[in-house]
Each structure stands twice: as structure tokens, then as C-alpha cells.
Design a protein around this motif. Structure first.
Motif, PDB file in Angstrom:
ATOM      1  N   VAL A   8       5.058   2.013  -0.829  1.00  0.00           N
ATOM      2  CA  VAL A   8       3.665   2.446  -0.971  1.00  0.00           C
ATOM      3  C   VAL A   8       3.562   3.961  -0.822  1.00  0.00           C
ATOM      4  CG1 VAL A   8       1.334   2.241   0.008  1.00  0.00           C
ATOM      5  CG2 VAL A   8       2.847   0.232  -0.098  1.00  0.00           C
ATOM      6  N   GLU A  10       0.300   5.490  -0.921  1.00  0.00           N
ATOM      7  CA  GLU A  10      -1.087   5.824  -0.585  1.00  0.00           C
ATOM      8  C   GLU A  10      -1.598   4.893   0.505  1.00  0.00           C
ATOM      9  OE1 GLU A  10      -3.456   5.155  -4.208  1.00  0.00           O
ATOM     10  OE2 GLU A  10      -1.644   4.221  -4.979  1.00  0.00           O
ATOM     11  N   ILE A  13      -5.767   0.780   0.792  1.00  0.00           N
ATOM     12  CA  ILE A  13      -6.135  -0.153  -0.269  1.00  0.00           C
ATOM     13  C   ILE A  13      -5.700  -1.561   0.134  1.00  0.00           C
ATOM     14  CG2 ILE A  13      -5.835  -0.754  -2.708  1.00  0.00           C
ATOM     15  CD1 ILE A  13      -5.134   2.177  -3.213  1.00  0.00           C
ATOM     16  N   TYR A  18      -3.866  -3.713  -4.417  1.00  0.00           N
ATOM     17  CA  TYR A  18      -2.770  -2.771  -4.670  1.00  0.00           C
ATOM     18  C   TYR A  18      -1.711  -3.403  -5.571  1.00  0.00           C
ATOM     19  CZ  TYR A  18       0.874   0.699  -3.734  1.00  0.00           C
ATOM     20  OH  TYR A  18       1.847   1.659  -3.873  1.00  0.00           O
ATOM     21  N   ASP A  21      -2.949  -4.011  -9.180  1.00  0.00           N
ATOM     22  CA  ASP A  21      -2.942  -2.771  -9.958  1.00  0.00           C
ATOM     23  C   ASP A  21      -1.529  -2.362 -10.329  1.00  0.00           C
ATOM     24  OD1 ASP A  21      -5.678  -2.599  -9.866  1.00  0.00           O
ATOM     25  OD2 ASP A  21      -5.754  -1.135  -8.242  1.00  0.00           O
ATOM     26  N   TYR A  22      -0.563  -2.642  -9.457  1.00  0.00           N
ATOM     27  CA  TYR A  22       0.836  -2.273  -9.704  1.00  0.00           C
ATOM     28  C   TYR A  22       1.480  -3.224 -10.714  1.00  0.00           C
ATOM     29  CZ  TYR A  22       5.602  -0.730  -8.638  1.00  0.00           C
ATOM     30  OH  TYR A  22       6.891  -0.235  -8.724  1.00  0.00           O
ATOM     31  N   ASN A  52      -4.664  -3.673   4.678  1.00  0.00           N
ATOM     32  CA  ASN A  52      -4.721  -2.384   3.983  1.00  0.00           C
ATOM     33  C   ASN A  52      -3.357  -1.697   4.049  1.00  0.00           C
ATOM     34  OD1 ASN A  52      -7.452  -2.519   3.254  1.00  0.00           O
ATOM     35  ND2 ASN A  52      -8.104  -1.757   5.247  1.00  0.00           N
TER      36      ASN A  52
END
Length: 313
Positions: A8, A10, A13, A18, A21-22, A52
Motif C-alpha cells: 500500500v 496511501e 481508504i 482499495y 480499485d486496484y 482502513n
């Protein structure tokens, strides 16, 4: 079972968002099922879908590939622009999805690759063998295919390090008569998860737009991108109030010029071959429907041919 590892980069999220989206091939519900069945671990421990993520978290995903079914080969044409023992570069037609998903198993580029190429990288099987990067279904043009895992990883690093030069040509609404740099953040649209939008909590995106030719109603532009966000060019051009002609998601609902798809084509590609240690520079010819659209918009096709000639020199 196939294992994927993500480091990771960031914070803050939700992990189900996450990962979705990946790994865009998978739905959020599917990801949640993997989490609850402990097939997704963070730093070696099970977590909840509401967890998160934090920078430097190590996510391990165990994909139950045997439950997803086999992707069948399909004997359909491929327009191969370049090929060697390690890669192939294709001129993808429009109206063709690049790879299968949970719900789409047929009539994709991958189905054709499985038939036409003897070997493909298998890092992202079963859905994405050979696929290093993607083009939207209705975007045509150049796409690189990896034939083995070592080449795949090295190509992926070239993209991550922004060492692949890729240029698109687009027909857009309105007059663009000067060079424009677009720099902002792009993320999922809060009102429609299938769309992307310019937003404060998105990922950094930068595009460069140069006019090729134009009139009061339409422009033919060259677009290059520093980053490769989902739908980046289409979102950026729409944000400028110059949406791509024929774009059913980000464009104009009632078009004056009738086209069957969005007029966006990845026409130029330059990169250093990671195995053969040589520069590769390729140009994908426009398809006939694109040339026809240029003429319907009263734009000068000769201007585009002059641009291609300069890039070939």
C-alpha cells in the motif's frame, strides 16, 4: 489458488474499496467475500472489510482461480504491429474489451490472444494473461502484450517509472487552438461508481493536449499522458468542456455527427525493450471509421498524416 501481493502506498481508504480499485476485474461484493473467508490478509492477519489501509501495509490476496472457470480461446483476428519472442504489440479495434471479468468471459482480446499467441505471462491469470496495461473497450490503438512473467514485470516497471511514451489522437467538441496542460486528481465519481471524475481525494493525473487541426465545432488533438488513471483522457477532456466525440459516458448525449464509438485512438508508442535492449517506436494506423469521422467533422486528415510523418523521422 493464485496469490497476489500489494504494498500500500496511501492511507485511509477502506480495504474493500482499495482492492476493488486496484483489481478492477472484481466487484466489491466479491472482494468482501474474500475478506470474510480470510483469503485477504494484511501484514499476515485477517481484517474486516471496513479496515482502513495504511502506507506500507502488505496485502496478500488468495484468488480461488479454480472456482472462476477457464477462459476459452477464440479464433478471431489480431492486428499485430510488432512481435518478438518476448512481447507483441497490437492495434486493438474499438468495441473490444481487453480482458474477461467475473461476468464477461467471451469476446475479449484475451480470448483471441489465447488462440493466436503460443505463450502469455500468467501473473494475473485467469482474467489477464499477457495484459500489462489496458485500453477502454471503445478506445482503439496500441497495446503491449507480455509473453512471459519476467518481461511482464519489467514492462510494468517501465510504466510505473513513466518510461513508456504513449500518444493518443482524439476528435473533441469545440475549438482547441493552443496547447493545454491538465493537472488535477481523478477518482471514482461519488454519485456513480462506474464513472471517474476530477475530485479532491483522487489520484494525481496529468495530461498534455496539442491541437492538430480545428474549426469552430470540432478539433483533432494529440494527447499524451504523464500518468495512466482510469478514463484519464476522457475525464480530462470532458472537464475542459471538450469531450471526446462519441463518448457515451463523459460526452454529449445528442451528437450532430453520428459515430458508433468514442473517437480516441492510441496511435504512437515508444519505449526501450526491457529484454532486447533496443528502442521500440510504433505507430498504429487509424481505422476506417476514425478517418471517416475526421472528414464528417470537416477536419483535415492531411494534418494528422503530417504529424505521423514527423514522428516517423
Amino acid at each position: 489458488m493464485k496469490e497476489i501481493e500489494i504494498i500500500v502506498k496511501e492511507d485511509g481508504i477502506r480495504i474493500d474499496k482499495y482492492i476493488t480499485d486496484y483489481l478492477e476485474d472484481y466487484t466489491r461484493n466479491f472482494v468482501k467475500k474474500l475478506i470474510t473467508s480470510k483469503k485477504i490478509l494484511v501484514n499476515g492477519s485477517s481484517i474486516k472489510p471496513s479496515y482502513n489501509v495504511k502506507s506500507n501495509d502488505i496485502i496478500k490476496i488468495l484468488l480461488p482461480t479454480e472456482e472462476m472457470g477457464k477462459i476459452e480461446a477464440e479464433d478471431k483476428d489480431l492486428d499485430i504491429i510488432y512481435e518478438d519472442d518476448y512481447i507483441a504489440v497490437l492495434n486493438k479495434p474499438s468495441d473490444l474489451i481487453v480482458h474477461p471479468t467475473e461476468t464477461v468471459r467471451e469476446n475479449t482480446l484475451v480470448n483471441r490472444l489465447l488462440c493466436k499467441l503460443d505463450k502469455l505471462s500468467d501473473i494475473y491469470e485467469p482474467f489477464r494473461p499477457g495484459i500489462v496495461h489496458r485500453l477502454d473497450k471503445d478506445t482503439s490503438g496500441l497495446i503491449i502484450i507480455a509473453k512471459d512473467n519476467d518481461t511482464h514485470e519489467k514492462l510494468k516497471k517501465l510504466f510505473q517509472n513513466r518510461e513508456v511514451e504513449k500518444h493518443y489522437v482524439a476528435i473533441v467538441h469545440g475549438k482547441i487552438n493552443e496547447e493545454i496542460t491538465i493537472e488535477n486528481k481523478i477518482g471514482r465519481d461519488v454519485n456513480n461508481r462506474t464513472k471517474m471524475s476530477v475530485c479532491d481525494d483522487g489520484k494525481y493525473a496529468k495530461s498534455f493536449v496539442k491541437p492538430i487541426c480545428y474549426n469552430d465545432d470540432y478539433s483533432l488533438v494529440e494527447v499524451s499522458i504523464l500518468t495512466g488513471r482510469t478514463h484519464q483522457i476522457r475525464v480530462h477532456l470532458s472537464y475542459l468542456y471538450h469531450p471526446v466525440l462519441g463518448d457515451k459516458t463523459y460526452g454529449i448525449k445528442k451528437e450532430k455527427v453520428n459515430v458508433a464509438r468514442q473517437m480516441l485512438h492510441a496511435f504512437y508508442l515508444k519505449f526501450h525493450h526491457p529484454i532486447l535492449d533496443k528502442d521500440i517506436r510504433l505507430i498504429a494506423p487509424l481505422h476506417e471509421d476514425y478517418i471517416d469521422a475526421i472528414r464528417k467533422c470537416n477536419l483535415d486528415y492531411e494534418c494528422y498524416k503530417e504529424l505521423v510523418s514527423k514522428l516517423e523521422d
